[in-house]
Design an enzyme around this catalytic site. Structure first.
Site, PDB file in Angstrom:
ATOM      1  N   LYS A 176       0.904  -0.886   0.023  1.00 38.50           N
ATOM      2  CA  LYS A 176       0.312  -0.220   0.252  1.00 38.50           C
ATOM      3  C   LYS A 176       1.304   1.486  -0.088  1.00 38.50           C
ATOM      4  CE  LYS A 176      -3.925   2.383   2.378  1.00 38.50           C
ATOM      5  NZ  LYS A 176      -4.344   2.155   3.538  1.00 38.50           N
ATOM      6  N   SER A 200      -9.740   0.293   8.055  1.00 40.05           N
ATOM      7  CA  SER A 200      -9.292   0.040   6.452  1.00 40.05           C
ATOM      8  C   SER A 200      -8.555  -1.683   6.153  1.00 40.05           C
ATOM      9  CB  SER A 200      -8.454   1.268   5.861  1.00 40.05           C
ATOM     10  OG  SER A 200      -9.051   2.696   6.254  1.00 40.05           O
ATOM     11  N   SER A 238      -9.410   2.440   3.393  1.00 42.28           N
ATOM     12  CA  SER A 238      -9.023   2.656   2.973  1.00 42.28           C
ATOM     13  C   SER A 238      -7.214   2.072   1.679  1.00 42.28           C
ATOM     14  CB  SER A 238      -7.388   3.703   3.135  1.00 42.28           C
ATOM     15  OG  SER A 238      -6.891   3.081   4.412  1.00 42.28           O
TER      16      SER A 238
END
Length: 424
Positions: free
Chosen positions: A53, A151, A127
């Site tokens: 990420k 998330s 996210s």
């Protein structure tokens, strides 16, 4: 340092799949062109391709945080990435996220819309949406994620994956958003997630071993009311059905399953504390931007609000979370584990909450109506896991289980028991 081995075929294959799926899913910010070699030796996850990420700091790389405001390369790997490298994993690219990891959908002015491989018109959540999409599409078996208000669990729920958020502080690099956030991972296989956490974290007991151990008879509380960060959306019947299915399976396994409800005044206090920590945390993050003028309009709205919160109020909110984490399960009829929905429905449409130009406070409030079940356990630091449940809906429904801080192994045992029961 030992000489590097040859590049594993699995790494080359993951890079190829990342390129093949990018035009459809838009799950990556960047994909490596030259496959890095693995290091010789026998680390626990040697040669496993991993997608990062784009909130993970890597030496010589810019951590973009989903936008254009950060442009300075990192001097060194952050502790989380260093731990993944020591475990033998090989990064193959960086995945998309909403700017500053602020929202429950993955879109940004810088990188566009990321789509759910189960249904392209729907979001993979946020996210950590790019990571979830890459895993669900089979690009990689494992991707990093982070969880400040859901998330890890929200993208997992949107993409039909299990998603385990560990106790705050058990994985290197925990603490963003004034202690709400913890790093972690997304996988299709809870056993691999457990092995990852054993390799990079510190839990006292092996989570991989715990997955296959019966947890013993427990008292399980069932709560269907979300944290009141905003008036909740109606609970989707398929999600309500998933909660009932799992409650029935737990009762059939010998657990005592009881309905519970957080006292309204306590729920309101927790919701206010969560929003306080999140908004101030976003203001903190934006203060490190090289070009704050490039932040999206919706982010600037949130940053302005967060910058107005006094330090004394933030400190009080953090202290509230620590106290509540120690007491929550006792307050809820002395249960060992909580069972809740993960979201109020299944994966939303990609454009449900508008574009990055929309007002940030309105966007966050609207998302709170749908995603209100996850933030409580960031505030309290508790471990929480989401599991997909097939109830006949077009997209997977999901439930969430949570245990007391530090009882990650117990939670993994219960998750394993539930998974096994759902496959019968």
């Amino acid at each position: 340092m030992p000489a590097p081995d040859v590049v594993p075929d699995a790494v080359r294959s993951a890079i190829r799949r990342a390129h093949e799926t990018q035009p459809t899913l838009n799950a990556f910010v960047s994909i490596v062109e030259d496959a890095p070699a693995t290091v010789s030796g026998e680390p626990p996850l040697r040669g496993l391709p991993i997608a990062l990420k784009d909130d993970v700091g890597g030496a010589g790389e810019v951590t973009g945080w989903g936008g254009r405001a950060f442009t300075t390369a990192e001097a060194a790997d952050d502790p989380f990435l260093a731990a993944t490298r020591r475990a033998g994993m090989v990064p193959i690219g960086r995945t998309t996220l909403p700017e500053l990891a602020a929202f429950g959908v993955t879109d940004s002015a810088a990188h566009g819309v990321t789509r759910n491989p189960l249904a392209l018109g729907h979001t993979p959540g946020g996210s950590s949406g790019g990571s979830a999409a890459a895993v669900a599409a089979g690009v990689v078996e494992l991707a990093t994620a982070s969880d400040g208000a859901g998330s890890i669990r929200i993208p997992a729920a949107c993409c039909g994956l299990p998603g385990f958020k560990p106790t705050t502080g058990t994985v290197p690099g925990s603490g963003g958003w004034r202690g709400l956030a913890t790093p972690g991972c997304l996988t299709r296989d809870l056993a691999l997630a457990a092995s990852f956490y054993d390799a990079v974290g510190s839990f006292g007991t092996s989570l991989r071993a715990a997955l296959d151990v019966e947890p013993g008879r427990l008292r399980v509380g069932v709560a269907v009311d979300p944290l009141p960060v905003a008036p909740p959306q109606r609970l989707d019947p398929y999600v309500a059905g998933a909660v009932r299915v799992v409650a029935d399976r737990l009762a059939a396994a010998g657990h005592r399953v009881v309905p519970v409800r957080m006292r309204p005044d306590r729920a309101q206090a927790a919701a206010l504390a969560v929003v306080t920590r999140m908004l101030r945390g976003l203001a903190d993050a934006a203060a490190g931007a090289d070009h704050p003028e490039r932040l999206e309009p919706r982010i600037r709205d949130l940053v302005r609000a967060g910058s107005l919160i006094p330090e004394s109020v933030v400190a009080a909110a953090q202290a509230h979370g620590r106290r509540l984490g120690d007491r929550l399960l006792d307050q809820l009829d002395d249960v060992d584990v909580l069972l809740t929905p993960t979201m109020r429905g299944t994966a939303p449409l990609v454009d449900r909450w508008g574009s990055p130009e929309r007002n940030g406070l309105l966007t966050l409030t609207a998302m709170g109506r749908f995603y209100g079940h996850t933030p409580l356990y960031n505030h309290t630091g508790q471990p929480a896991v989401t599991l997909p449940v097939d109830t006949g809906a077009a997209l997977p429904a999901a439930v969430q289980l949570a245990a007391a801080p530090g009882r990650d192994a117990l939670l993994m045992s219960v998750a394993g028991q539930v998974q096994a029961a759902l496959t019968v």
